[in-house]
Design a protein around this motif. Structure first.
Motif: not given
Length: 349
Positions: A308-312, A74-82, A323-331
């Motif tokens: 994106m790493v810190w946004v995620d 979960l955490r590692l692939p998610r952070t790298l994908l971010a 959790e909230i969608p990352v698109g909300v934070v980037t907006a």
């Protein structure tokens, strides 16, 4: 004397860029290392790194199977994908701003992300292709169709950067409406909830397969674009200037826009539509390293990855365990930055 001074200035500039890029790589590495330790699970920092070290064949982690899965699956692939998503979106924004000579161009504003979302939803909800067509292929077809429609609308309106942006707004609304129609008419309640959350930009379903696909596409795109850095520099001054330098304008434009659509499609299929990253980060990178694309492209990619790493990390911890969608934070971050860009573009009296 003048030649020696110019050579020294270039050497100093290259040294400064190398220092900035090295610093960016260090910050990115530290950001990833810290982000994978953040989360609601009862895991200490030593437990997290014990799991990772164990998977590389060293030592044994004294954690449960569930805790091990949280870290490694979960955490590692998610952070790298971010990080990959941030790098890819920033790269796409940089390319489009150069090719279209428009500081407001990015995959989200010009409708590519919306088209890719529609293509992915057609595959996921309607099951088009009976499993023979992947989400990535559907997203790529949708991205190409959307961008083609935007360019046709802009050309029909007489061309020009302002008309391209207006056509992009129309394309974004059209494909967003198509996506909503497909979801509301064909998906059940659970499917609708999941798809709508994903469309806002979500990395919650990230896995190693998504990471491998997005990472390979983004890296290949970066290498190809770096090979055309001088052409991108020429496009900044217009098609005529590029052609006068011997650049095949139509072929290079088609190639680079195709790469943009491919990267966007891969990222959307894995993480949904994430806006404003491709709009804002190229401007930040341009401020740091200047307009030359041999420097701007890697700088934008590194800046986007860090962002994106810190946004995620923020998106999955600010209201933990929800959790909230990352698109909300980037907006929320991107809209004020977008307003600043617009303010700086206003004509001087």
């Amino acid at each position: 004397m003048g030649t020696n001074t110019l050579t020294a200035a270039r050497a100093a500039s290259s040294s400064t860029f190398g220092t900035l890029l090295t610093l960016g790589a260090v910050v990115l590495s530290v950001s990833i290392a810290v982000a994978i330790t953040i989360g609601p699970a009862n895991l200490s920092i030593s437990d997290v790194y014990a799991v990772i070290i164990e998977h590389f064949g060293y030592g044994t982690a004294d954690v449960s199977r569930i805790q091990e899965g949280i870290v490694w699956e979960l955490r590692l692939p998610r952070t790298l994908l971010a990080a990959v998503c941030g790098a890819g979106l920033a790269l796409c924004g940089t390319i489009m701003q150069s090719l279209l000579r428009n500081p407001l161009a990015d995959p989200f504003v010009l409708g590519i992300s919306s088209g890719a979302s529609t293509g992915a939803v057609v595959i996921a909800v309607l099951g088009l292709g009976a499993g023979a067509i992947s989400l990535s292929v559907g997203a790529f077809v949708g991205a190409v169709l959307s961008f083609g429609l935007v360019m046709l609308l802009a050309a029909g309106a007489g061309g020009g950067t302002s008309r391209i942006v207006l056509a992009g707004v129309a394309g974004t609304q059209l494909f967003s409406a198509l996506t909503s129609f497909i979801v509301m008419s064909s998906a059940d309640a659970e499917q609708t909830r999941g798809v709508l959350f994903w469309l806002l930009g979500s990395l919650s379903g990230a896995d190693w397969t998504d990471l491998a696909l997005c990472g390979a596409v983004t890296l290949a795109g970066l290498i190809i674009c770096l090979g055309h850095a001088s052409a991108l520099d020429a496009f900044t001054f217009g098609n005529t200037a590029a052609a006068s330098l011997g650049i095949s304008v139509r072929w290079v434009r088609l190639l680079l826009l195709g790469i943009t659509a491919l990267i966007t499609a891969a990222l959307v299929s894995a993480a949904g539509a994430i806006g404003f990253v491709g709009l804002v980060l190229p401007h930040a990178a341009r401020f740091l390293v200047g307009p030359l694309h041999s420097r701007l492209l890697p700088a934008a990619a590194v800046a986007g990855a860090i962002f994106m790493v810190w946004v995620d990390a923020l998106a999955r911890t600010i209201f933990e365990p929800q959790e909230i969608p990352v698109g909300v934070v980037t907006a929320l971050i991107g809209v004020p930055a977008f307003a600043i860009i617009l303010f700086r573009m206003r004509p001087t009296p």
